[in-house]
Design an enzyme around this catalytic site. Structure first.
Site, PDB file in Angstrom:
ATOM      1  N   LYS A  53      44.383  39.314  92.761  1.00  0.00           N
ATOM      2  CA  LYS A  53      45.583  40.161  93.049  1.00  0.00           C
ATOM      3  C   LYS A  53      45.482  41.390  92.039  1.00  0.00           C
ATOM      4  O   LYS A  53      46.227  42.156  92.767  1.00  0.00           O
ATOM      5  CB  LYS A  53      46.855  39.029  93.012  1.00  0.00           C
ATOM      6  CG  LYS A  53      46.839  37.953  94.303  1.00  0.00           C
ATOM      7  CD  LYS A  53      47.943  37.054  93.984  1.00  0.00           C
ATOM      8  CE  LYS A  53      47.807  35.944  95.004  1.00  0.00           C
ATOM      9  NZ  LYS A  53      48.869  34.903  95.123  1.00  0.00           N
ATOM     10  N   GLN A  97      52.346  32.193  90.597  1.00  0.00           N
ATOM     11  CA  GLN A  97      51.227  31.412  91.418  1.00  0.00           C
ATOM     12  C   GLN A  97      51.736  29.896  91.439  1.00  0.00           C
ATOM     13  O   GLN A  97      52.045  29.282  90.459  1.00  0.00           O
ATOM     14  CB  GLN A  97      49.895  31.695  90.583  1.00  0.00           C
ATOM     15  CG  GLN A  97      48.778  31.091  91.477  1.00  0.00           C
ATOM     16  CD  GLN A  97      48.566  31.940  92.737  1.00  0.00           C
ATOM     17  OE1 GLN A  97      48.881  32.893  92.913  1.00  0.00           O
ATOM     18  NE2 GLN A  97      47.902  31.230  93.716  1.00  0.00           N
ATOM     19  N   ASP A 120      56.674  37.709  96.970  1.00  0.00           N
ATOM     20  CA  ASP A 120      56.191  36.594  97.634  1.00  0.00           C
ATOM     21  C   ASP A 120      56.936  36.252  98.996  1.00  0.00           C
ATOM     22  O   ASP A 120      56.909  35.564  99.990  1.00  0.00           O
ATOM     23  CB  ASP A 120      56.026  35.135  96.971  1.00  0.00           C
ATOM     24  CG  ASP A 120      54.707  34.983  96.244  1.00  0.00           C
ATOM     25  OD1 ASP A 120      53.825  35.169  97.337  1.00  0.00           O
ATOM     26  OD2 ASP A 120      54.501  34.342  95.338  1.00  0.00           O
TER      27      ASP A 120
END
Ligand code: GUN
Length: 283
Positions: A53, A97, A120
């Site tokens: 990422k 995460q 997200d």
């Protein structure tokens, strides 16, 4: 004839070029899009994901920070760090995460992220906005799957879509996006009786279960579009999806491979969400 391959790498490359251009334009105006990625603990798969990422951010010219915290980091400290990043003007997207260590309440952590930085799309405000058809951020994996359907110009209106897996990260938001696109949607879960009876009805089949090769050729309608979200490591070290690719490719009309399918698109949509978060800043 084998199915059309939906090449996630090629599509990701194309979309990332557009993102890089928009990033350069915004940076020239004084706002360089910035993403903060927080990893707690040492889960090997998560370490690879977060590295990818951050690398993807650099490749399109974005600012990024990767913070690795020890597995015993307290929830309080993590919440405090998120509060700081919420106030940090150089950061437009915050990603924690998942999964988090067991002593940390993931729900509380996600709710601590400012909704306008929740790239997200997991915050309840963003999940709710998606549900009523007014999304601020679409969760990256389902968003990437929709881009793949668009890339083959699949007519989603009136199509029968079946999603196997009902997670908050993939299955549920995928259902909302397909519903908005006019599909008739069924979500199956681990308790579903006679799963094959559902999957065989699907014009669009999206599979996100984490169970290697669970969808076999006899579970798929001939000509269906099959999107495989799974990434599983087999004992021989190879990666495979939740779909038995070697069987299903002879039944489906189009199929995403693993690797090289949904994975690169997920990261691309994270970049797009981060860019759009930065573009919303008033300058
Ligand atoms: N873990 C697995 N997928 C995801 C994702 O899309 N976002 C975050 N934050 N964690 C994940």
């Amino acid at each position: 004839m084998p199915a059309q391959l939906i090449d996630g790498n090629a599509l990701a490359k194309k979309v990332r070029l557009e993102i890089a251009t928009r990033t350069a334009i915004l940076t020239a105006k004084g706002v360089k899009p910035g993403l903060a990625v927080l990893l707690v603990g040492e889960d090997p798969a998560s370490q690879v994901y977060v590295r990818n990422k951050v690398k993807a951010c650099e490749d399109v010219g974005m600012h990024s920070i990767l913070e690795r915290h020890p597995a015993d980091l307290s929830e309080e400290k993590l919440l405090k760090r998120i509060a700081e990043l919420n106030q940090d003007a150089s950061i437009h997207g915050i990603l924690v995460q998942l999964p988090l260590p067991k002593h940390i309440d993931s729900h509380r952590v996600i709710e601590a992220i400012a909704p306008e930085k929740d790239v997200d799309g997991f915050h309840v405000a963003n999940a709710g906005a998606l549900m009523i058809g007014a999304p601020l951020f679409r969760p990256c994996t389902p968003y990437g799957c929709m881009k793949m359907l668009e890339s083959i110009e699949y007519p989603t209106k009136g199509a029968r879509a079946v999603i196997v897996g009902a997670s908050n990260i993939v299955g549920k938001p995928m259902a909302m996006l397909l519903l908005q696109a006019g599909a008739t949607v069924t979500i199956c879960n681990s308790k579903t009786k006679d799963l094959a009876a559902h999957t065989k009805e699907a014009d669009i089949l999206v599979v996100a279960t984490g169970r290697p090769k669970m969808i076999t050729g006899n579970m798929v309608k001939p000509g269906a579009i099959v999107i495989d979200v799974g990434i599983n490591r087999l004992p021989d070290g190879k990666l495979c999806g939740d779909v038995d690719f070697d069987e299903v490719k002879y039944v489906a009309g189009a199929i995403t491979p693993v690797p090289g399918g949904v994975g690169p698109m997920t990261i691309t949509m994270l970049l797009l969400n981060t860019l759009e978060a930065a573009e919303r800043i008033k300058i």
